[in-house]
Design a protein around this motif. Structure first.
Motif, mmCIF file in Angstrom:
data_model
loop_
_atom_site.group_PDB
_atom_site.id
_atom_site.type_symbol
_atom_site.label_atom_id
_atom_site.label_comp_id
_atom_site.label_asym_id
_atom_site.label_seq_id
_atom_site.Cartn_x
_atom_site.Cartn_y
_atom_site.Cartn_z
ATOM 1 N N UNK A 111 0.928 -3.533 1.056
ATOM 2 C CA UNK A 111 2.166 -3.121 0.397
ATOM 3 C C UNK A 111 2.498 -1.694 0.825
ATOM 4 N N UNK A 112 3.514 -1.092 0.199
ATOM 5 C CA UNK A 112 3.948 0.245 0.598
ATOM 6 C C UNK A 112 4.030 1.157 -0.616
ATOM 7 N N UNK A 113 4.126 2.476 -0.336
ATOM 8 C CA UNK A 113 4.271 3.441 -1.425
ATOM 9 C C UNK A 113 5.562 3.209 -2.201
ATOM 10 N N UNK A 114 6.633 2.796 -1.530
ATOM 11 C CA UNK A 114 7.886 2.537 -2.252
ATOM 12 C C UNK A 114 7.672 1.487 -3.333
ATOM 13 N N UNK A 115 6.964 0.422 -3.001
ATOM 14 C CA UNK A 115 6.712 -0.644 -3.986
ATOM 15 C C UNK A 115 5.773 -0.160 -5.085
ATOM 16 N N UNK A 116 4.761 0.611 -4.711
ATOM 17 C CA UNK A 116 3.832 1.126 -5.712
ATOM 18 C C UNK A 116 4.535 2.088 -6.667
ATOM 19 N N UNK A 117 5.447 2.889 -6.142
ATOM 20 C CA UNK A 117 6.204 3.807 -6.990
ATOM 21 C C UNK A 117 6.986 3.049 -8.062
ATOM 22 N N UNK A 133 -3.358 -1.936 -0.080
ATOM 23 C CA UNK A 133 -3.564 -1.489 1.293
ATOM 24 C C UNK A 133 -2.198 -1.134 1.873
ATOM 25 N N UNK A 134 -2.037 0.093 2.319
ATOM 26 C CA UNK A 134 -0.728 0.610 2.700
ATOM 27 C C UNK A 134 -0.252 0.110 4.063
ATOM 28 N N UNK A 135 1.034 -0.230 4.107
ATOM 29 C CA UNK A 135 1.685 -0.614 5.359
ATOM 30 C C UNK A 135 2.634 0.471 5.854
ATOM 31 N N UNK A 136 2.695 1.612 5.162
ATOM 32 C CA UNK A 136 3.682 2.647 5.482
ATOM 33 C C UNK A 136 3.632 3.094 6.938
ATOM 34 N N UNK A 137 2.454 3.175 7.507
ATOM 35 C CA UNK A 137 2.292 3.626 8.891
ATOM 36 C C UNK A 137 2.165 2.455 9.854
ATOM 37 N N UNK A 138 2.519 1.274 9.374
ATOM 38 C CA UNK A 138 2.390 0.065 10.170
ATOM 39 C C UNK A 138 1.106 -0.672 9.847
#
Length: 464
Positions: A338-344, A316-321
């Motif tokens: 988590x975030x896209x940076x971590x998934x990458x 579940x993305x936190x990128x946009x808060x």
């Protein structure tokens, strides 16, 4: 209230029996709510559901009614939601008044209201105003995660005989809202999402598939949606051996439960240099997409619960808060944020088992029993004889500044009766009926075009 005995035949393929089939109507106003309503109806009224005596010998006869409006599903959308066990010949489009006439004239035992909250409230008042000597059991609930307008949506659903909660967590919240305003909470019944299923996740050698489950209205802004699409495409470019899929709910021009003014399809057309070869847009039944998914990524889609039910790795993305407006606050304490940076970089979140246990995903194998309590409640109401009058929390006395406006949207007066001039026209022969349906279809097409294409364009121009 025992099943009616005037039913000439059950559903196609059902065995003949002395016991009549239950007659069930599902009224839905979008593709996803149709899926929820039809599957809920099957699970609640299946032979033996909630009954120690084995229940009716024949399965339910489920009739589909689609409430006419901006999100009325197209035939393609109905076909895409997957098998729901309802004969396509028993699905028809209706207005509010046509629905009420159908309940009055067609002898349903159970009515499932798979609608937005205001529509549920209108149908409850409309059904109450019919004054039927033997009315059907009325069931309603939510199609997914309840992350906004909890009190508003619940009080608009109050008055149904059964208000389904998709988890233990939701059941507790629902009862607290009703009891907090002095309303009867006995209708709240714990169940689960009816469309969970599929084989438990097993990693297949050589397969590496990431799926982003898009949502029509979350996030809403062009900048946020463009950001998510850009990160998904960048993820595909970083991992050329990985299949990266953007799972979409509808095609441009179609509407689902929520309005989608900025379709990802249109944004994808503007990807600089075009998408990489391992990136694709996909449609279809979510369960079939999950069959080949190794990581499900979303902001707050109910698809996360479907994936968790099957133990598919989920993020579940936190990128946009982490915000109520996005709905991802529902996943606080889940271990999935988590975030896209971590998934990458290869991170794969692990769900918190205590959080999972309260969310109705039944990853522990208890899903087969998830509807036992709800089935028992419906069976008990069917056997109880004539039911008491429907008594919603909102009345012209308790909400005189709110209720009349809601009912008026559905052409009902504050007492639940049709507004003047809203009576259903009588058909006068096949030719007149065919002409009327042709005119109606043309008007409906113009209405949808205005809502789905013209109005969003005007709003976008206004933002310039």
């Amino acid at each position: 209230m025992p099943p009616r005995t005037d039913d000439p035949a059950g559903p196609a393929g059902s065995p003949s029996s002395g016991a009549p089939a239950l007659r069930v109507a599902v009224l839905a106003d979008s593709d996803t709510r149709w899926k929820w309503g039809a599957l809920t109806a099957r699970r609640l009224t299946a032979p033996g559901a909630g009954r120690g005596d084995g229940g009716p010998a024949r399965g339910p006869e489920v009739h589909g009614l689609l409430l006419r409006g901006r999100a009325t599903p197209t035939p393609r959308q109905l076909a895409e939601v997957g098998e729901v066990g309802v004969d396509a010949g028993r699905v028809r489009e209706v207005t509010t008044l046509e629905f009420l006439h159908a309940v009055r004239d067609e002898g349903y035992d159970v009515v499932v209201l798979a609608l937005v909250g205001g529509a549920v409230q209108a149908m409850l008042h409309g059904l109450a105003a019919l004054g039927l000597p033997r009315r059907p059991v009325v069931v309603t609930g939510y199609v997914g995660v309840v992350y906004e307008k909890l009190a508003d949506g619940l009080l608009l659903r109050h008055g149904a005989d059964v208000v389904l909660a998709n988890s233990r967590h939701d059941a507790g919240r629902f009862r607290a809202v009703y009891e907090g305003v002095g309303a009867d909470s006995s209708a709240v019944t714990e169940a689960a999402l009816p469309f969970l299923g599929g084989e438990p996740y097993r990693r297949e050698p050589g397969r590496d598939t990431v799926v982003f489950a898009a949502q029509p209205s979350v996030p809403a802004s062009r900048a946020d949606r463009t950001y998510l699409l850009r990160r998904l495409v960048e993820h595909a470019r970083r991992h050329p051996g990985r299949e990266v899929l953007l799972k979409l709910r509808s095609k441009p021009g179609e509407h689902t439960t929520h309005i989608e003014e900025l379709p990802y399809q249109r944004l994808a057309e503007r990807i600089p240099g075009g998408p990489p070869p391992n990136f694709r847009l996909v449609y279809g039944h979510m369960g079939e997409v999950l069959d080949r998914t190794d990581l499900l990524v979303t902001v707050s889609s109910t698809a996360a619960l479907e994936a968790l039910h099957r133990r598919i790795p989920t993020a579940v993305l936190s990128d946009l808060g982490v915000r109520e407006a996005l709905g991802n606050h529902h996943f606080i304490s889940s271990g999935l944020i988590t975030s896209w940076d971590r998934l990458d970089e290869g991170h794969r979140p692990l769900p918190d088992e205590e959080w999972l246990a309260g969310q109705g995903v039944a990853a522990d194998g208890s899903y087969a029993d998830a509807y036992d309590a709800a089935g028992a409640r419906v069976a008990g109401l069917l056997d109880a004889g004539p039911l008491p009058a429907i008594t919603p929390y909102y009345t012209p006395v308790s909400a005189p500044g709110y209720l009349p406006g809601i009912l008026a949207r559905y052409h009902l007066a504050p007492d639940g009766r049709p507004l003047p001039g809203a009576a259903v026209p009588k058909e006068t022969g096949r030719v007149r009926g065919a002409v009327r349906e042709t005119v109606r279809n043309a008007a409906r097409g113009a209405y949808r075009h205005g809502v789905q294409r013209v109005a969003p364009a005007i709003r976008r121009v206004g933002e310039l």
